[in-house]
Write a protein that holds these residues in place. Structure first.
Motif, PDB file in Angstrom:
ATOM      1  N   SER A  91      11.824  26.431  22.197  1.00  0.00           N
ATOM      2  CA  SER A  91      11.898  26.390  23.662  1.00  0.00           C
ATOM      3  C   SER A  91      10.586  25.905  24.274  1.00  0.00           C
ATOM      4  CB  SER A  91      12.234  27.785  24.213  1.00  0.00           C
ATOM      5  OG  SER A  91      11.263  28.728  23.783  1.00  0.00           O
ATOM      6  N   GLU A  92       9.534  25.877  23.476  1.00  0.00           N
ATOM      7  CA  GLU A  92       8.252  25.339  23.911  1.00  0.00           C
ATOM      8  C   GLU A  92       7.747  24.367  22.853  1.00  0.00           C
ATOM      9  OE1 GLU A  92       5.426  28.360  24.722  1.00  0.00           O
ATOM     10  OE2 GLU A  92       6.621  29.349  26.286  1.00  0.00           O
ATOM     11  N   LEU A  93       7.164  23.271  23.291  1.00  0.00           N
ATOM     12  CA  LEU A  93       6.621  22.312  22.345  1.00  0.00           C
ATOM     13  C   LEU A  93       5.367  22.882  21.691  1.00  0.00           C
ATOM     14  CD1 LEU A  93       6.904  18.954  24.342  1.00  0.00           C
ATOM     15  CD2 LEU A  93       8.445  19.836  22.587  1.00  0.00           C
ATOM     16  N   PRO A  94       5.283  22.885  20.366  1.00  0.00           N
ATOM     17  CA  PRO A  94       4.065  23.391  19.708  1.00  0.00           C
ATOM     18  C   PRO A  94       2.902  22.423  19.942  1.00  0.00           C
ATOM     19  CG  PRO A  94       5.551  22.419  18.098  1.00  0.00           C
ATOM     20  CD  PRO A  94       6.301  22.443  19.402  1.00  0.00           C
ATOM     21  N   THR A  95       1.738  22.983  20.213  1.00  0.00           N
ATOM     22  CA  THR A  95       0.549  22.158  20.479  1.00  0.00           C
ATOM     23  C   THR A  95      -0.629  22.687  19.675  1.00  0.00           C
ATOM     24  OG1 THR A  95      -0.044  23.522  22.397  1.00  0.00           O
ATOM     25  CG2 THR A  95       1.310  21.563  22.803  1.00  0.00           C
ATOM     26  N   ASP A  96      -1.634  21.818  19.482  1.00  0.00           N
ATOM     27  CA  ASP A  96      -2.866  22.264  18.825  1.00  0.00           C
ATOM     28  C   ASP A  96      -3.825  22.815  19.872  1.00  0.00           C
ATOM     29  OD1 ASP A  96      -3.905  20.073  20.148  1.00  0.00           O
ATOM     30  OD2 ASP A  96      -4.093  18.827  18.362  1.00  0.00           O
ATOM     31  N   ASP A  97      -5.042  23.140  19.463  1.00  0.00           N
ATOM     32  CA  ASP A  97      -6.018  23.740  20.374  1.00  0.00           C
ATOM     33  C   ASP A  97      -6.396  22.799  21.514  1.00  0.00           C
ATOM     34  OD1 ASP A  97      -6.008  25.966  18.789  1.00  0.00           O
ATOM     35  OD2 ASP A  97      -7.773  25.362  17.618  1.00  0.00           O
ATOM     36  N   SER A  98      -6.203  21.486  21.302  1.00  0.00           N
ATOM     37  CA  SER A  98      -6.531  20.508  22.348  1.00  0.00           C
ATOM     38  C   SER A  98      -5.350  20.206  23.252  1.00  0.00           C
ATOM     39  CB  SER A  98      -7.031  19.204  21.702  1.00  0.00           C
ATOM     40  OG  SER A  98      -8.174  19.442  20.908  1.00  0.00           O
ATOM     41  N   GLY A  99      -4.223  20.857  23.014  1.00  0.00           N
ATOM     42  CA  GLY A  99      -3.045  20.636  23.842  1.00  0.00           C
ATOM     43  C   GLY A  99      -2.177  19.468  23.399  1.00  0.00           C
ATOM     44  N   ASN A 100      -2.461  18.878  22.228  1.00  0.00           N
ATOM     45  CA  ASN A 100      -1.655  17.769  21.727  1.00  0.00           C
ATOM     46  C   ASN A 100      -0.385  18.283  21.063  1.00  0.00           C
ATOM     47  OD1 ASN A 100      -3.672  15.739  22.382  1.00  0.00           O
ATOM     48  ND2 ASN A 100      -4.850  16.551  20.644  1.00  0.00           N
ATOM     49  N   VAL A 101       0.733  17.694  21.395  1.00  0.00           N
ATOM     50  CA  VAL A 101       2.006  18.107  20.822  1.00  0.00           C
ATOM     51  C   VAL A 101       2.004  17.855  19.320  1.00  0.00           C
ATOM     52  CG1 VAL A 101       4.499  17.671  20.790  1.00  0.00           C
ATOM     53  CG2 VAL A 101       3.260  17.712  22.966  1.00  0.00           C
ATOM     54  N   GLN A 102       2.528  18.824  18.573  1.00  0.00           N
ATOM     55  CA  GLN A 102       2.610  18.724  17.122  1.00  0.00           C
ATOM     56  C   GLN A 102       4.043  18.385  16.677  1.00  0.00           C
ATOM     57  OE1 GLN A 102      -0.513  19.355  15.166  1.00  0.00           O
ATOM     58  NE2 GLN A 102      -0.863  18.717  17.279  1.00  0.00           N
ATOM     59  N   GLU A 103       4.173  18.028  15.404  1.00  0.00           N
ATOM     60  CA  GLU A 103       5.499  17.729  14.866  1.00  0.00           C
ATOM     61  C   GLU A 103       6.426  18.914  15.080  1.00  0.00           C
ATOM     62  OE1 GLU A 103       4.981  16.723  10.779  1.00  0.00           O
ATOM     63  OE2 GLU A 103       3.841  14.904  11.190  1.00  0.00           O
ATOM     64  N   ASN A 104       7.651  18.624  15.527  1.00  0.00           N
ATOM     65  CA  ASN A 104       8.607  19.697  15.771  1.00  0.00           C
ATOM     66  C   ASN A 104      10.035  19.169  15.700  1.00  0.00           C
ATOM     67  OD1 ASN A 104       9.717  19.355  18.793  1.00  0.00           O
ATOM     68  ND2 ASN A 104       7.555  18.757  18.757  1.00  0.00           N
ATOM     69  N   ALA A 105      10.994  20.076  15.808  1.00  0.00           N
ATOM     70  CA  ALA A 105      12.395  19.758  15.533  1.00  0.00           C
ATOM     71  C   ALA A 105      13.047  18.862  16.579  1.00  0.00           C
ATOM     72  CB  ALA A 105      13.198  21.059  15.412  1.00  0.00           C
ATOM     73  N   GLU A 289       8.455  12.367  19.428  1.00  0.00           N
ATOM     74  CA  GLU A 289       8.660  11.182  18.594  1.00  0.00           C
ATOM     75  C   GLU A 289       7.348  10.474  18.285  1.00  0.00           C
ATOM     76  OE1 GLU A 289      10.788   9.609  16.905  1.00  0.00           O
ATOM     77  OE2 GLU A 289      12.728  10.476  17.370  1.00  0.00           O
ATOM     78  N   THR A 290       6.471  10.402  19.268  1.00  0.00           N
ATOM     79  CA  THR A 290       5.224   9.657  19.066  1.00  0.00           C
ATOM     80  C   THR A 290       4.198  10.424  18.248  1.00  0.00           C
ATOM     81  OG1 THR A 290       4.447  10.450  21.239  1.00  0.00           O
ATOM     82  CG2 THR A 290       5.478   8.273  21.158  1.00  0.00           C
ATOM     83  N   VAL A 291       4.437  11.713  17.977  1.00  0.00           N
ATOM     84  CA  VAL A 291       3.518  12.460  17.127  1.00  0.00           C
ATOM     85  C   VAL A 291       3.415  11.800  15.762  1.00  0.00           C
ATOM     86  CG1 VAL A 291       3.183  14.629  15.887  1.00  0.00           C
ATOM     87  CG2 VAL A 291       3.838  14.666  18.291  1.00  0.00           C
ATOM     88  N   TRP A 292       4.553  11.357  15.228  1.00  0.00           N
ATOM     89  CA  TRP A 292       4.569  10.801  13.875  1.00  0.00           C
ATOM     90  C   TRP A 292       3.843   9.454  13.801  1.00  0.00           C
ATOM     91  CZ3 TRP A 292       8.096  14.546  14.895  1.00  0.00           C
ATOM     92  CH2 TRP A 292       8.422  15.427  13.867  1.00  0.00           C
ATOM     93  N   ARG A 293       3.769   8.743  14.918  1.00  0.00           N
ATOM     94  CA  ARG A 293       3.083   7.448  14.871  1.00  0.00           C
ATOM     95  C   ARG A 293       1.620   7.558  15.256  1.00  0.00           C
ATOM     96  NH1 ARG A 293       6.294   3.583  18.623  1.00  0.00           N
ATOM     97  NH2 ARG A 293       8.046   4.747  17.779  1.00  0.00           N
ATOM     98  N   GLY A 294       1.217   8.686  15.843  1.00  0.00           N
ATOM     99  CA  GLY A 294      -0.195   8.935  16.102  1.00  0.00           C
ATOM    100  C   GLY A 294      -0.729   8.349  17.390  1.00  0.00           C
ATOM    101  N   HIS A 295       0.124   7.718  18.205  1.00  0.00           N
ATOM    102  CA  HIS A 295      -0.344   7.165  19.486  1.00  0.00           C
ATOM    103  C   HIS A 295       0.853   7.026  20.413  1.00  0.00           C
ATOM    104  CE1 HIS A 295       1.429   3.368  18.185  1.00  0.00           C
ATOM    105  NE2 HIS A 295       0.752   3.495  17.048  1.00  0.00           N
ATOM    106  N   ASP A 296       0.586   6.763  21.685  1.00  0.00           N
ATOM    107  CA  ASP A 296       1.656   6.657  22.674  1.00  0.00           C
ATOM    108  C   ASP A 296       2.526   5.430  22.419  1.00  0.00           C
ATOM    109  OD1 ASP A 296       0.749   8.920  23.948  1.00  0.00           O
ATOM    110  OD2 ASP A 296      -0.516   7.813  25.362  1.00  0.00           O
ATOM    111  N   LEU A 297       3.730   5.487  22.962  1.00  0.00           N
ATOM    112  CA  LEU A 297       4.681   4.396  22.799  1.00  0.00           C
ATOM    113  C   LEU A 297       4.339   3.244  23.735  1.00  0.00           C
ATOM    114  CD1 LEU A 297       7.359   3.222  21.738  1.00  0.00           C
ATOM    115  CD2 LEU A 297       8.529   4.486  23.561  1.00  0.00           C
TER     116      LEU A 297
END
Length: 420
Positions: A91-105, A289-297
């Motif tokens: 229900s919430e996007l997982p993020t790291d300490d910097s607020g970047n979205v992490q890989e998720n379902a 989706e863009t987490v896996w590519r490492g940069h914005d679309l």
């Protein structure tokens, strides 16, 4: 003639006669049994390749070295689907300490795990077993519907060879692992068959389900939209020339095609909208989706970046244009023209979609499977048994390359591995 030579000649004759009798029996089977037998044979060959590769699998993130077949095919994205079957979507996007979205379902569409969850509830099967069974049954269904689609454009023998090429394509091993590709190809083939038959209203629920299996809704909506424009132009030309030749679309068929275009466009947005509704973030799907590519679309840019990395600053910039031009020429080759306007439009729109949004990487090979109508074109290129047999052998050998290179896990010097 020596006794040994005579024995070998006799053995060769008996083998040839046995093969001929087997061929006669096979040709006497109904078409659907022929398709199922050929498809299952291709998957059995794939299973042998997987098992051989598993014997050489070393330490990896999922299980001990030298796993059995079932563990070996339940890795990579299959683990994500298993997680969805058990726990659903966050229900919430997982993020790291910097607020970047992490890989998720949220990167994985819901129809495939939902079917597996339902099957598991009915049968008591584990998530991995349920996912595998749904994938395998979907693959058989995809082969049957692909044959029905191919028969609209070619004779039985060519259509059957088209199915063989589809089932043995170098990345076709993905059709027997717990990935959503088999289900998507089943629904895509059914939608294309209904479009070719002008059953536009019947195609709507199929397209809706397809858009909940994998992100193919955008190119499909583009395809039917362009098809609508093409049919409207045909209608206007016939009206202007007062032609009464058969084959044109009626007003009712044009209305159905327009409705299918609208439904396809709306269906393509359902999953991103669902991610927004569940997480409260309007960009939840694209961020994931863009987490896996490492940069914005950025549309088209990844192809030029990859081209420069592979071929240098001059040829690398030209490479995407050369690739697109060669693919366009392919669409006007005689075997592809024989597919008809609908299937050619689909191939063009899907490849355009990949060029616009895909980040080219090793997973790109797997993403080419929706271009499966081109398997029929490959079969139509020549009736030569030598040609078709050579293509078949080449495809099976390249399956070995794909499984050993990409499916089997081997850590790169910088960490991680190339994804399949």
């Amino acid at each position: 003639m020596s006794a040994a030579t005579g024995t070998r000649a006799g053995l060769t004759t008996r083998i040839s006669q046995a093969a001929g009798r087997a061929g006669d029996v096979f040709r006497g089977w109904p078409w659907w049994l022929q398709v199922v037998a050929l498809y299952c044979g291709s998957r059995l060959a794939g299973a042998f390749i997987f098992m051989a590769a598993a014997l050489h699998q070393g330490p990896n993130p999922w299980f001990p070295a030298k796993p059995d077949y079932w563990n070996f095919v339940n890795i990579w994205d299959a683990r994500w689907y298993g997680e969805i079957v058990i726990n659903g979507y966050p229900s919430e996007l997982p993020t790291d300490d910097s607020g970047n979205v992490q890989e998720n379902a949220w990167a994985f569409y819901p129809l495939f795990p939902a079917l597996a969850r339902g099957l598991g509830a009915i049968t008591g099967l584990s998530p991995a077993a349920s996912l595998t069974l749904v994938a395998m049954l979907s693959g058989v269904g995809a082969a049957l519907v692909a044959y029905a689609l191919f028969r609209r454009k070619a004779a039985h023998a060519a259509a059957l060879w088209g199915v063989v090429f589809f089932a043995t394509f170098p990345v076709s091993a993905i059709l027997q692992v717990p990935y959503a590709e088999p289900l998507t190809l089943l629904l895509l083939a059914a939608a294309l068959l209904l479009v070719v038959r002008r059953r536009y209203l019947w195609a709507m629920p199929v397209v809706l389900l397809m858009c909940l299996s994998r992100p193919v809704g955008v190119p499909f909506a583009a395809m039917v939209g362009l098809l609508l424009i093409y049919r409207l132009i045909q209608r206007l030309r016939r009206a202007a020339s007062m032609a009464s030749a058969p084959g044109g679309h009626t007003s009712r068929e044009l209305a159905g095609l327009a409705a299918l275009t609208a439904v396809s466009g709306a269906s393509a947005l359902i999953w991103p909208a669902a991610a927004w509704a569940a997480t409260g973030d309007i960009q939840a799907y694209t961020k994931t989706e863009t987490v896996w590519r490492g940069h914005d679309l950025v549309p088209f840019k990844p192809w030029f970046d990859t081209g420069v990395q592979l071929f240098g600053p001059v040829l690398g910039v030209m490479a995407p244009f050369i690739f697109a031009g060669l693919f366009a020429l392919l669409l006007f080759s005689p075997p592809v023209v024989q597919l008809g306007v609908e299937l050619r439009l689909w191939c063009a729109c899907y490849m355009g979609y990949l060029l616009m949004f895909l980040h080219p990487q090793t997973s790109t090979f797997r993403m080419l499977l929706p271009l499966f109508p081109l398997a029929l074109s490959a079969a139509l290129l020549s009736r030569s048994r030598a040609y078709r047999g050579t293509v078949l052998v080449m495809f099976v050998l390249l399956q070995i390359v794909w499984i050993v290179w990409l499916w089997a896990w081997a850590q790169l010097p910088g960490g991680g591995d190339y994804p399949p």
